[in-house]
Design a protein around this motif. Sequence first.
Motif, mmCIF file in Angstrom:
data_model
loop_
_atom_site.group_PDB
_atom_site.id
_atom_site.type_symbol
_atom_site.label_atom_id
_atom_site.label_comp_id
_atom_site.label_asym_id
_atom_site.label_seq_id
_atom_site.Cartn_x
_atom_site.Cartn_y
_atom_site.Cartn_z
ATOM 1 N N GLN A 2 0.812 -1.227 0.000
ATOM 2 C CA GLN A 2 0.000 0.000 0.000
ATOM 3 C C GLN A 2 0.847 1.279 0.000
ATOM 4 O O GLN A 2 0.541 2.132 -0.810
ATOM 5 N N PRO A 3 1.797 1.564 0.768
ATOM 6 C CA PRO A 3 2.099 1.027 2.093
ATOM 7 C C PRO A 3 1.192 1.646 3.159
ATOM 8 O O PRO A 3 0.842 2.822 3.072
ATOM 9 N N GLU A 4 0.820 0.836 4.135
ATOM 10 C CA GLU A 4 -0.029 1.304 5.241
ATOM 11 C C GLU A 4 0.851 2.071 6.239
ATOM 12 O O GLU A 4 1.821 1.526 6.750
ATOM 13 N N PRO A 5 0.532 3.334 6.501
ATOM 14 C CA PRO A 5 1.390 4.133 7.381
ATOM 15 C C PRO A 5 1.094 3.995 8.866
ATOM 16 O O PRO A 5 1.874 4.472 9.694
ATOM 17 N N TYR A 6 -0.015 3.365 9.241
ATOM 18 C CA TYR A 6 -0.415 3.308 10.650
ATOM 19 C C TYR A 6 -0.772 1.893 11.054
ATOM 20 O O TYR A 6 -1.195 1.090 10.228
ATOM 21 N N GLY A 7 -0.621 1.616 12.340
ATOM 22 C CA GLY A 7 -1.126 0.390 12.918
ATOM 23 C C GLY A 7 -0.236 -0.823 12.736
ATOM 24 O O GLY A 7 0.806 -0.778 12.095
ATOM 25 N N VAL A 8 -0.680 -1.913 13.347
ATOM 26 C CA VAL A 8 -0.012 -3.210 13.231
ATOM 27 C C VAL A 8 -0.749 -3.981 12.147
ATOM 28 O O VAL A 8 -1.960 -4.168 12.208
ATOM 29 N N TRP A 9 -0.018 -4.402 11.143
ATOM 30 C CA TRP A 9 -0.556 -5.171 10.018
ATOM 31 C C TRP A 9 0.372 -6.359 9.794
ATOM 32 O O TRP A 9 1.584 -6.195 9.699
ATOM 33 N N GLY A 10 -0.179 -7.533 9.709
ATOM 34 C CA GLY A 10 0.626 -8.718 9.417
ATOM 35 C C GLY A 10 1.741 -8.957 10.415
ATOM 36 O O GLY A 10 2.788 -9.477 10.074
ATOM 37 N N GLY A 11 1.514 -8.566 11.654
ATOM 38 C CA GLY A 11 2.511 -8.790 12.699
ATOM 39 C C GLY A 11 3.631 -7.771 12.741
ATOM 40 O O GLY A 11 4.587 -7.939 13.501
#
Length: 124
Positions: free
Chosen positions: A82-91
């Motif tokens: 994505q990149p996802e800028p926040y949170g815990v994703w996929g560990g």
Amino acid sequence: MQHPPHQSLQVAAIAVPKSRVPSREEDGPWHAEAVCRRDEAGLFFAPSKEPTAARLSREEAAKRVCARCPVMVACREHALLQPEPYGVWGGLTAAERRVVLARMRRRAAELRQSPGAGPIAAAG
């Protein structure tokens, strides 16, 4: 791919951008199997001004949830692409994903600069 303007969604008393919460409709069938879609969603995104000790504890709890998730790898791949800028994703936390992405970029640059980076010649 552009995300729609961020809209807040209350999850465990934390404002989480709506485009960052896994959605079956948006990203594919792996989201339907994600353990975080159940009760623990609040673990994955930090409340504002969260103290460091609380953040580390929450992130470790989120990672334990990820560890038992059947779609952890797909979630991680999504967050890196994505990149996802926040949170815990996929560990992985956002900071850990930034490290992974930096390593991937560095490795790609090394491969481009390497004289043997072209197509493999057929052995004769």
